[in-house]
Design a protein around this motif. Sequence first.
Motif, PDB file in Angstrom:
ATOM      1  N   SER A 224       0.826  -1.212   0.000  1.00 50.97           N
ATOM      2  CA  SER A 224       0.000   0.000   0.000  1.00 50.97           C
ATOM      3  C   SER A 224       0.858   1.260   0.000  1.00 50.97           C
ATOM      4  CB  SER A 224      -0.910   0.002   1.227  1.00 50.97           C
ATOM      5  OG  SER A 224      -0.143  -0.056   2.421  1.00 50.97           O
ATOM      6  N   SER A 225       2.153   1.127   0.336  1.00 50.24           N
ATOM      7  CA  SER A 225       3.054   2.281   0.304  1.00 50.24           C
ATOM      8  C   SER A 225       4.469   1.810   0.013  1.00 50.24           C
ATOM      9  CB  SER A 225       3.008   3.052   1.632  1.00 50.24           C
ATOM     10  OG  SER A 225       3.483   2.247   2.685  1.00 50.24           O
ATOM     11  N   ALA A 226       5.281   2.720  -0.491  1.00 57.36           N
ATOM     12  CA  ALA A 226       6.676   2.419  -0.791  1.00 57.36           C
ATOM     13  C   ALA A 226       7.473   3.706  -0.625  1.00 57.36           C
ATOM     14  CB  ALA A 226       6.834   1.867  -2.203  1.00 57.36           C
ATOM     15  N   SER A 227       8.771   3.578  -0.315  1.00 60.04           N
ATOM     16  CA  SER A 227       9.598   4.760  -0.072  1.00 60.04           C
ATOM     17  C   SER A 227      10.965   4.589  -0.708  1.00 60.04           C
ATOM     18  CB  SER A 227       9.744   5.011   1.436  1.00 60.04           C
ATOM     19  OG  SER A 227      10.379   3.917   2.069  1.00 60.04           O
ATOM     20  N   ASP A 228      11.641   5.727  -0.910  1.00 56.13           N
ATOM     21  CA  ASP A 228      12.974   5.746  -1.494  1.00 56.13           C
ATOM     22  C   ASP A 228      13.610   7.085  -1.144  1.00 56.13           C
ATOM     23  OD1 ASP A 228      15.206   5.042  -2.867  1.00 56.13           O
ATOM     24  OD2 ASP A 228      14.331   5.161  -4.874  1.00 56.13           O
ATOM     25  N   THR A 229      14.896   7.208  -1.358  1.00 50.79           N
ATOM     26  CA  THR A 229      15.608   8.464  -1.135  1.00 50.79           C
ATOM     27  C   THR A 229      16.383   8.817  -2.396  1.00 50.79           C
ATOM     28  OG1 THR A 229      15.840   8.006   1.234  1.00 50.79           O
ATOM     29  CG2 THR A 229      17.298   9.673   0.290  1.00 50.79           C
ATOM     30  N   VAL A 230      16.150  10.015  -2.922  1.00 52.82           N
ATOM     31  CA  VAL A 230      16.801  10.489  -4.140  1.00 52.82           C
ATOM     32  C   VAL A 230      17.202  11.942  -3.944  1.00 52.82           C
ATOM     33  CG1 VAL A 230      16.512  10.976  -6.603  1.00 52.82           C
ATOM     34  CG2 VAL A 230      15.514   8.902  -5.621  1.00 52.82           C
ATOM     35  N   ALA A 231      18.444  12.232  -4.232  1.00 58.28           N
ATOM     36  CA  ALA A 231      18.959  13.600  -4.163  1.00 58.28           C
ATOM     37  C   ALA A 231      18.684  14.242  -2.807  1.00 58.28           C
ATOM     38  CB  ALA A 231      18.357  14.448  -5.291  1.00 58.28           C
ATOM     39  N   GLY A 232      18.801  13.477  -1.749  1.00 56.94           N
ATOM     40  CA  GLY A 232      18.592  14.006  -0.406  1.00 56.94           C
ATOM     41  C   GLY A 232      17.150  14.182  -0.012  1.00 56.94           C
ATOM     42  N   LEU A 233      16.206  13.758  -0.858  1.00 55.10           N
ATOM     43  CA  LEU A 233      14.779  13.884  -0.555  1.00 55.10           C
ATOM     44  C   LEU A 233      14.191  12.517  -0.249  1.00 55.10           C
ATOM     45  CD1 LEU A 233      13.598  16.420  -3.291  1.00 55.10           C
ATOM     46  CD2 LEU A 233      14.128  16.886  -0.890  1.00 55.10           C
ATOM     47  N   ARG A 234      13.302  12.468   0.711  1.00 53.62           N
ATOM     48  CA  ARG A 234      12.597  11.242   1.072  1.00 53.62           C
ATOM     49  C   ARG A 234      11.342  11.139   0.223  1.00 53.62           C
ATOM     50  NH1 ARG A 234      13.179   6.257   3.509  1.00 53.62           N
ATOM     51  NH2 ARG A 234      11.319   5.673   4.680  1.00 53.62           N
ATOM     52  N   LEU A 235      11.261  10.098  -0.624  1.00 51.78           N
ATOM     53  CA  LEU A 235      10.118   9.904  -1.506  1.00 51.78           C
ATOM     54  C   LEU A 235       9.224   8.814  -0.941  1.00 51.78           C
ATOM     55  CD1 LEU A 235      11.925   9.834  -4.982  1.00 51.78           C
ATOM     56  CD2 LEU A 235      11.314  11.803  -3.551  1.00 51.78           C
ATOM     57  N   VAL A 236       7.907   9.064  -0.938  1.00 50.39           N
ATOM     58  CA  VAL A 236       6.932   8.085  -0.454  1.00 50.39           C
ATOM     59  C   VAL A 236       5.739   8.076  -1.397  1.00 50.39           C
ATOM     60  CG1 VAL A 236       5.488   7.329   1.479  1.00 50.39           C
ATOM     61  CG2 VAL A 236       7.623   8.536   1.928  1.00 50.39           C
ATOM     62  N   GLY A 258       5.758  12.727  12.859  1.00 45.55           N
ATOM     63  CA  GLY A 258       4.343  12.798  12.526  1.00 45.55           C
ATOM     64  C   GLY A 258       4.026  12.915  11.048  1.00 45.55           C
ATOM     65  N   ASP A 259       5.054  12.978  10.185  1.00 46.33           N
ATOM     66  CA  ASP A 259       4.796  13.178   8.760  1.00 46.33           C
ATOM     67  C   ASP A 259       4.027  12.008   8.154  1.00 46.33           C
ATOM     68  OD1 ASP A 259       5.984  15.602   8.830  1.00 46.33           O
ATOM     69  OD2 ASP A 259       7.863  14.996   7.901  1.00 46.33           O
ATOM     70  N   HIS A 260       4.314  10.791   8.610  1.00 49.60           N
ATOM     71  CA  HIS A 260       3.588   9.628   8.082  1.00 49.60           C
ATOM     72  C   HIS A 260       2.104   9.726   8.417  1.00 49.60           C
ATOM     73  CE1 HIS A 260       2.749   5.517   6.876  1.00 49.60           C
ATOM     74  NE2 HIS A 260       2.153   5.333   8.046  1.00 49.60           N
ATOM     75  N   THR A 261       1.774  10.168   9.638  1.00 51.22           N
ATOM     76  CA  THR A 261       0.375  10.324  10.027  1.00 51.22           C
ATOM     77  C   THR A 261      -0.306  11.385   9.177  1.00 51.22           C
ATOM     78  OG1 THR A 261       0.940   9.701  12.295  1.00 51.22           O
ATOM     79  CG2 THR A 261      -1.159  10.802  11.962  1.00 51.22           C
ATOM     80  N   ILE A 262       0.371  12.503   8.942  1.00 48.84           N
ATOM     81  CA  ILE A 262      -0.212  13.587   8.139  1.00 48.84           C
ATOM     82  C   ILE A 262      -0.475  13.110   6.712  1.00 48.84           C
ATOM     83  CG2 ILE A 262       0.246  15.875   7.180  1.00 48.84           C
ATOM     84  CD1 ILE A 262       1.874  16.467   9.717  1.00 48.84           C
ATOM     85  N   ALA A 263       0.510  12.422   6.123  1.00 50.37           N
ATOM     86  CA  ALA A 263       0.327  11.926   4.752  1.00 50.37           C
ATOM     87  C   ALA A 263      -0.782  10.882   4.689  1.00 50.37           C
ATOM     88  CB  ALA A 263       1.641  11.342   4.236  1.00 50.37           C
ATOM     89  N   SER A 264      -0.927  10.061   5.731  1.00 50.77           N
ATOM     90  CA  SER A 264      -1.982   9.044   5.744  1.00 50.77           C
ATOM     91  C   SER A 264      -3.364   9.695   5.769  1.00 50.77           C
ATOM     92  CB  SER A 264      -1.807   8.117   6.949  1.00 50.77           C
ATOM     93  OG  SER A 264      -0.592   7.409   6.877  1.00 50.77           O
TER      94      SER A 264
END
Length: 491
Positions: A224-236, A258-264
């Motif tokens: 349901s979700s996936a993440s990665d890091t590119v150019a110093g940015l956290r991608l979700v 709390g960023d995961h909660t906000i994005a959810s």
Amino acid sequence: MPDPAVPPTPPIPLDALLARADLGLRRIAGPADPAVVVHWAHTSEMADPYPYLLGGELLLSAGVHVPDGAGAGYFDAYVSRIVAAGGAALGFGVAPVHDTVPGALVEACEMHGLPLLEVPPRTTFSAVARAVWQLMAQARTAELRRVTEAQQSLATAAARPDPVPSVLQQLARRLGGRAVLYGPEGTRIAAAGPDPGEETRTALAKLAEVVRPSGQEPSDARPSSASDTVAGLRLVAHALGNGEGFVLGTAAPQRDAGDHTIASVAAVLLSLLTGERHSGSGAGRSSALVRLLLGAAPAEVAPLLGGDRWRVVHGRPDGRAAPDPVAASALGAALGSSLVDVAGEVVRVLVPDGRPVERVPGWTLGVSAAAAPRDWPAADTQAARALARARATRTPVLRHGDRPALADLVPPHDADAHARALLAPIERSPALVDTLRTWLSLHGSWDRTAVALDVHRNTVRQRIARCASLLDADLDDPDVRMELWFALRRT
């Protein structure tokens, strides 16, 4: 298990602890890096503390473990084990064992890059640990306040005339980055926040494909979700819960607790918004509501909702907290329906008959039999009773049985007359009727009945005894129980 809707306690910067004048801590070795954070404080006088560290600790020691004449080799081994265990920093007390911090320890910490703090004689290790917990409590309160304010702003944005762009703008602002909504075909529908550049845009679009269902595979075949890091940015990337292939992507410079909660929360809102816009169900519900208000019968407006037969689902969150609108919407999204009603501590959802009702983590569900519109009130009662039994038996999902019963062999008019006559002595006391019905459905269990009704077990015993007296019946007799159950099912 921790509640996924509540952000975890964030760590505190080591510099915040050093800034406490009441402690008088002083950094005498190691990097002065503002990014160093402390998750908790731990006191140990072990020569090798490695087995007892989890990582992120401020390790406190008075040097009791240091043998006489210890040289550079001893301290090098000691510090290297702390670093290997993931320790954040070392606090060394200069009393009562040592008058000063050993020079070899200072050199070892400097060599291994471990911050070394001098703890003055007037400062106890308990005071340092208490300060860590105080700072963590303050950080958690601030984080919870930030998450609450973000949830409110996202909900307000969802009510605007342009809800999807507004939600994305709020999300991007709260995360301090980029928020993108991708359509079922992978096209970018809307975006907000600063452009992170071609490399990040491409990586985020590819990440969205990882979570997007293809249509030829089961719904749970992809994460349901996936993440990665590119150019110093956290991608979700978050797959939206409407099953239509929409994906929310975010790119932010950092990921706070709390960023995961906000994005959810944003994902739940966008699931509802894109589901309505894609299927047109919102217009259908609006039309159905208008017709009902103007006097149309439920059977006439049901086709506007997209089906002839529906199931009523009653859901109650595990625990004592009453559901809020966001939690109720999340339950509706999980069940595949936006027809949701919050009624006190229970959420009611109207689900099309063809859509399976499965277990939803964090919820206890009672499900009615499939019913036509004219029978929806009865289905609502079935769902309520199924939920009460589910809670009493600690069953995540309990469905009302819809197969033919012996009651179908008796003409309804005769059955209703018999039920009214049998239950007449207690009909004026809804509490007695509900208690008797629940008690019989749970095979005479006092404890389960008390849980289902939210009353004390002694109250259940008193009510059942009162029912037996008024009905002049032996409730231990299985024939009497069967006849009463038959009558209660007619009411």
